[in-house]
Every structure is written in structure tokens, then in C-alpha cells.
Motif scaffolding. Structure first.
Motif, PDB file in Angstrom:
ATOM      1  N   THR A 275      42.316  58.324 -38.956  1.00  0.00           N
ATOM      2  CA  THR A 275      41.076  57.604 -39.258  1.00  0.00           C
ATOM      3  C   THR A 275      41.074  56.287 -38.489  1.00  0.00           C
ATOM      4  OG1 THR A 275      42.007  56.394 -41.132  1.00  0.00           O
ATOM      5  CG2 THR A 275      41.081  58.562 -41.599  1.00  0.00           C
ATOM      6  N   ARG A 276      39.933  55.612 -38.532  1.00  0.00           N
ATOM      7  CA  ARG A 276      39.892  54.326 -37.835  1.00  0.00           C
ATOM      8  C   ARG A 276      38.951  53.365 -38.514  1.00  0.00           C
ATOM      9  NH1 ARG A 276      34.797  54.145 -36.994  1.00  0.00           N
ATOM     10  NH2 ARG A 276      33.785  55.384 -35.386  1.00  0.00           N
ATOM     11  N   PHE A 277      39.224  52.088 -38.251  1.00  0.00           N
ATOM     12  CA  PHE A 277      38.337  50.997 -38.629  1.00  0.00           C
ATOM     13  C   PHE A 277      37.978  50.339 -37.310  1.00  0.00           C
ATOM     14  CE2 PHE A 277      38.081  46.414 -40.086  1.00  0.00           C
ATOM     15  CZ  PHE A 277      36.849  46.540 -40.684  1.00  0.00           C
ATOM     16  N   ALA A 278      36.670  50.193 -37.045  1.00  0.00           N
ATOM     17  CA  ALA A 278      36.241  49.819 -35.690  1.00  0.00           C
ATOM     18  C   ALA A 278      35.265  48.645 -35.729  1.00  0.00           C
ATOM     19  CB  ALA A 278      35.609  51.034 -35.017  1.00  0.00           C
ATOM     20  N   PRO A 279      35.748  47.466 -36.132  1.00  0.00           N
ATOM     21  CA  PRO A 279      34.826  46.329 -36.264  1.00  0.00           C
ATOM     22  C   PRO A 279      34.394  45.756 -34.926  1.00  0.00           C
ATOM     23  CG  PRO A 279      37.073  45.597 -36.666  1.00  0.00           C
ATOM     24  CD  PRO A 279      37.134  47.094 -36.458  1.00  0.00           C
ATOM     25  N   SER A 280      33.203  45.194 -34.901  1.00  0.00           N
ATOM     26  CA  SER A 280      32.692  44.485 -33.719  1.00  0.00           C
ATOM     27  C   SER A 280      32.930  42.990 -33.930  1.00  0.00           C
ATOM     28  CB  SER A 280      31.191  44.726 -33.555  1.00  0.00           C
ATOM     29  OG  SER A 280      30.939  46.103 -33.454  1.00  0.00           O
ATOM     30  N   PRO A 281      33.513  42.321 -32.959  1.00  0.00           N
ATOM     31  CA  PRO A 281      33.810  40.892 -33.152  1.00  0.00           C
ATOM     32  C   PRO A 281      32.592  40.012 -32.900  1.00  0.00           C
ATOM     33  CG  PRO A 281      34.730  41.637 -31.075  1.00  0.00           C
ATOM     34  CD  PRO A 281      34.078  42.838 -31.703  1.00  0.00           C
TER      35      PRO A 281
ATOM     36  N   ILE B 114      38.950  47.468 -31.734  1.00  0.00           N
ATOM     37  CA  ILE B 114      38.025  46.349 -31.635  1.00  0.00           C
ATOM     38  C   ILE B 114      36.873  46.758 -30.717  1.00  0.00           C
ATOM     39  CG2 ILE B 114      37.767  43.929 -30.969  1.00  0.00           C
ATOM     40  CD1 ILE B 114      39.650  44.290 -33.372  1.00  0.00           C
ATOM     41  N   GLU B 115      35.673  46.795 -31.263  1.00  0.00           N
ATOM     42  CA  GLU B 115      34.503  47.260 -30.502  1.00  0.00           C
ATOM     43  C   GLU B 115      33.815  46.053 -29.862  1.00  0.00           C
ATOM     44  OE1 GLU B 115      32.274  50.325 -32.664  1.00  0.00           O
ATOM     45  OE2 GLU B 115      33.862  51.634 -31.937  1.00  0.00           O
ATOM     46  N   ASP B 116      34.442  45.575 -28.795  1.00  0.00           N
ATOM     47  CA  ASP B 116      34.005  44.322 -28.173  1.00  0.00           C
ATOM     48  C   ASP B 116      33.224  44.574 -26.888  1.00  0.00           C
ATOM     49  OD1 ASP B 116      36.070  45.367 -26.727  1.00  0.00           O
ATOM     50  OD2 ASP B 116      37.183  43.500 -26.518  1.00  0.00           O
TER      51      ASP B 116
ATOM     52  N   SER C 270      26.513  52.055 -24.323  1.00  0.00           N
ATOM     53  CA  SER C 270      26.003  51.619 -25.610  1.00  0.00           C
ATOM     54  C   SER C 270      27.030  51.999 -26.662  1.00  0.00           C
ATOM     55  CB  SER C 270      24.686  52.320 -25.918  1.00  0.00           C
ATOM     56  OG  SER C 270      24.942  53.701 -26.155  1.00  0.00           O
ATOM     57  N   TYR C 271      26.799  51.542 -27.871  1.00  0.00           N
ATOM     58  CA  TYR C 271      27.667  51.910 -28.995  1.00  0.00           C
ATOM     59  C   TYR C 271      27.848  53.427 -29.077  1.00  0.00           C
ATOM     60  CZ  TYR C 271      28.503  53.460 -33.735  1.00  0.00           C
ATOM     61  OH  TYR C 271      28.965  54.155 -34.812  1.00  0.00           O
ATOM     62  N   HIS C 272      26.747  54.192 -28.966  1.00  0.00           N
ATOM     63  CA  HIS C 272      26.851  55.643 -29.166  1.00  0.00           C
ATOM     64  C   HIS C 272      27.820  56.280 -28.174  1.00  0.00           C
ATOM     65  CE1 HIS C 272      23.663  55.572 -32.061  1.00  0.00           C
ATOM     66  NE2 HIS C 272      22.786  55.092 -31.190  1.00  0.00           N
TER      67      HIS C 272
ATOM     68  N   THR D 221      35.596  57.566 -40.121  1.00  0.00           N
ATOM     69  CA  THR D 221      35.320  56.962 -41.417  1.00  0.00           C
ATOM     70  C   THR D 221      34.518  55.684 -41.210  1.00  0.00           C
ATOM     71  OG1 THR D 221      37.445  57.822 -42.127  1.00  0.00           O
ATOM     72  CG2 THR D 221      36.435  56.172 -43.532  1.00  0.00           C
ATOM     73  N   ARG D 222      33.346  55.622 -41.821  1.00  0.00           N
ATOM     74  CA  ARG D 222      32.489  54.443 -41.683  1.00  0.00           C
ATOM     75  C   ARG D 222      31.400  54.505 -42.738  1.00  0.00           C
ATOM     76  NH1 ARG D 222      30.666  56.512 -35.845  1.00  0.00           N
ATOM     77  NH2 ARG D 222      29.412  58.290 -36.457  1.00  0.00           N
ATOM     78  N   GLY D 223      30.576  53.460 -42.784  1.00  0.00           N
ATOM     79  CA  GLY D 223      29.567  53.359 -43.833  1.00  0.00           C
ATOM     80  C   GLY D 223      28.396  54.302 -43.634  1.00  0.00           C
TER      81      GLY D 223
ATOM     82  N   ASP E 292      25.435  53.631 -43.472  1.00  0.00           N
ATOM     83  CA  ASP E 292      24.388  53.102 -42.587  1.00  0.00           C
ATOM     84  C   ASP E 292      24.469  53.738 -41.203  1.00  0.00           C
ATOM     85  OD1 ASP E 292      26.849  51.772 -42.419  1.00  0.00           O
ATOM     86  OD2 ASP E 292      25.959  49.937 -41.648  1.00  0.00           O
ATOM     87  N   LEU E 293      25.611  54.340 -40.874  1.00  0.00           N
ATOM     88  CA  LEU E 293      25.738  54.975 -39.549  1.00  0.00           C
ATOM     89  C   LEU E 293      25.657  56.501 -39.632  1.00  0.00           C
ATOM     90  CD1 LEU E 293      28.352  52.543 -38.011  1.00  0.00           C
ATOM     91  CD2 LEU E 293      25.999  52.888 -37.267  1.00  0.00           C
ATOM     92  N   PHE E 294      25.189  56.997 -40.777  1.00  0.00           N
ATOM     93  CA  PHE E 294      25.101  58.456 -40.958  1.00  0.00           C
ATOM     94  C   PHE E 294      24.256  59.100 -39.858  1.00  0.00           C
ATOM     95  CE2 PHE E 294      23.867  62.459 -42.858  1.00  0.00           C
ATOM     96  CZ  PHE E 294      24.959  62.834 -43.625  1.00  0.00           C
TER      97      PHE E 294
END
Ligand code: GLU
Length: 285
Positions: free
Chosen positions: A4-10, A44-46, A187-189, A205-207, A209-211
Motif C-alpha cells: 500500500t502507499r501514502f502519497a501526499p502532495s507537499p 512524495i507527489e511533488d 498530470s496527477y492521473h 489506498t486513498r480517500g 474523494d479520489l474514487f
């Protein structure tokens, strides 16, 4: 076992919603199968050069450690631009992308005139002006996916969310998304889809809102010959008014909580038990 991952944007400090998301992803990889090869990744989605701020990624690492999490960090998006460009070139060569010079105002105007609802994370669904008429000469261009053509190429697709079950892929809900931005090579996608494959993520794994974004990501995987993961879109933390928590708006950042002497391990335990402070609850905005 899941990776799994956590992919925050700074682009702002993390808040409780991010903490919850990271804990869900971490626990899906580890607590169920600590010795069975599960992995929890931090990415890190920078890619958003204009908004990404140096220093925030370090803050994110301190936040996760404060919550008692351990992770494997994979390369940040800014180091992977060449891979994004290669994939975009291939899609372009296949005739699946077209140039778009539309401004935000033009896109909003067209969307309003056809009564299109806004579902994409990046704004209203595109009305197709440049697909029909071509770009305006002399303007900077983004490259959009010709979604109808892409769907015709792949045929019907499905994907599976751990909570919502099997889904027919409906990328048309987001329309012709931008894959190469005017100011960035992806882009993000495009970036997130390529990264999840490169990082070996098996459970995205994510919220929630990104379904809808996952419909597009499934299509991109099929086009680019990438493996198909499973998804876990978790409910979101909502404030007392039912609004999604937002960076800086309605909840102190994790850093502020830490600086205020709050105990991160206790907070993590409370989030795991879904005991939220400040009238916050879990739901769908
Ligand atoms: N970078 C995105 C964000 O911070 C998350 C993307 C994802 O989890 O796919 O909202």
C-alpha cells in the motif's frame, strides 16, 4: 500480501485526514500480515512545481514517525519526469492524446453551457472544444486523453474496490482528462498511475474523494499494459459542518498538534478506534 502507499502532495501541512489515511494504508499492509510481505510505502507527489514547497516532505516524515508509523520511501515524483514523458510520447504516437489550449475560464464556460457536473479533482469535465476545433495558435498547450478513443481501444474494463466491490470502469465520468499539463510533464492521473505500477503497489489506498479518478487510472493501466491493482477508498474525515477537512482550513495541522505537545501515539490509537476530536466524523462529503 498488500503493498500500500501514502502519497501526499507537499503543498500544505498534513492534518488529521491525512493521518487517518496513512494509518489505514499502513495497517492494511502491516497489522494484518506483518511477516507476510506487506509493505507500506511513502511517495512524495511533488510534481506540482508551482505549489510544492521544499521542507514539507521532511515535515511529513516527522508527522508519520510521530504517529508511530514505519514506511519504505520510494522515489518522489520529481525524480521520475523522464518516465512520465516516455509514457506520454507513446500515448501521443498512438493517437490517443490531443493538444488543448483552453484556459480555465473557457473550460468553465463550456462546462456551464452543457450543464456538466464537476467531478474531476482538477475541475469541470472538459467540453471538447480543442478536440473538435484544434488549439488556438500561439498559446501554450496541455495534452488531453481522447477518452472515447481510448475506451474504444481497450473495450469495457472493470476494477475492484475493497469496500465498494467490483466497478465497471467509467472514465467518461471525468471526460478527456489532462495527462500532460501546460507547465509540467505529467498530470496527477498519469504520474500516479505510472508510479503505483513502478512501486509495485497492489492495493491503492486513498480517500473516497479520489474514487472517480480510479476509473481513469484503470483505463490508463489497460492502455499502457500496467498491472491491475486493487483499490481501497476509505471514507473521509468531515468537520462538524460535514465538510472535508482541508489543509489549513478547519483542523490544526499535525505539526501544530505535535508542537503543542500532543501525544502522536495516543492520537494514532484514537484514530484507529475512530474516536475523532473537534466534532469530526467519518463520512462522504
Ligand atoms: N497526492 C494526492 C493528494 O495529496 C493523493 C493521490 C493518491 O493518493 O492517489 O491528495
Amino acid at each position: 500480501m498488500p503493498i500500500t502507499r501514502f502519497a501526499p502532495s507537499p503543498n500544505g501541512p498534513l492534518h488529521l485526514g491525512h493521518a487517518y489515511s496513512a494509518l489505514v494504508a499502513h495497517d492494511l499492509a502491516h497489522d494484518l500480515a506483518r511477516d507476510a510481505g506487506g509493505r507500506f510505502l511513502l511517495r512524495i507527489e511533488d510534481i506540482d512545481g508551482a505549489r510544492s514547497r521544499a521542507g514539507l516532505a521532511d515535515m511529513f516524515r516527522r508527522d508519520l514517525a510521530w504517529l508511530g508509523l514505519e514506511w519504505d520511501e520510494v522515489p518522489a515524483q520529481s525524480t521520475r519526469l523522464a518516465e512520465y514523458a516516455r509514457a506520454a510520447d507513446w500515448l501521443r504516437d498512438e493517437g490517443l492524446l490531443y493538444r488543448c489550449s483552453c484556459t480555465r475560464a473557457e473550460i468553465a464556460e463550456d462546462a456551464a453551457s452543457i450543464g456538466s457536473a464537476s467531478t474531476a479533482p482538477e475541475g469541470p469535465v472538459y467540453g471538447g472544444r480543442c478536440r473538435r476545433d484544434g488549439p488556438v495558435a500561439g498559446r501554450a498547450v496541455a495534452w488531453r486523453l481522447d477518452t472515447a478513443r481510448a475506451i474504444a481501444r481497450t473495450g469495457p474494463l472493470t476494477w475492484t474496490d475493497a469496500l465498494a466491490g467490483e466497478q465497471p470502469a467509467r472514465p467518461e465520468l471525468l471526460g478527456d482528462v489532462v495527462l500532460v499539463r501546460k507547465d509540467e510533464p505529467a498530470s496527477y492521473h498519469l504520474a500516479a498511475t505510472l508510479d503505483d505500477a513502478a512501486d509495485g503497489v497492489t492495493l491503492v489506498t486513498r480517500g473516497q474523494d479520489l474514487f472517480t479518478a480510479s476509473h481513469v487510472h484503470r483505463l490508463l493501466q489497460a492502455l499502457l499494459g500496467l498491472p491491475e491493482p486493487r483499490w481501497h477508498h476509505h471514507p473521509l474525515l468531515l468537520d462538524a459542518a460535514g465538510k472535508k477537512l482541508a489543509k489549513r482550513r478547519n483542523s490544526p495541522s499535525l505539526e501544530d498538534r505535535r508542537a503543542g505537545g500532543e501525544d502522536g501515539l495516543l492520537l494514532a490509537a484514537q484514530l484507529r478506534l475512530q474516536r475523532f476530536p473537534d466534532g469530526i466524523s467519518l463520512g462522504t462529503p
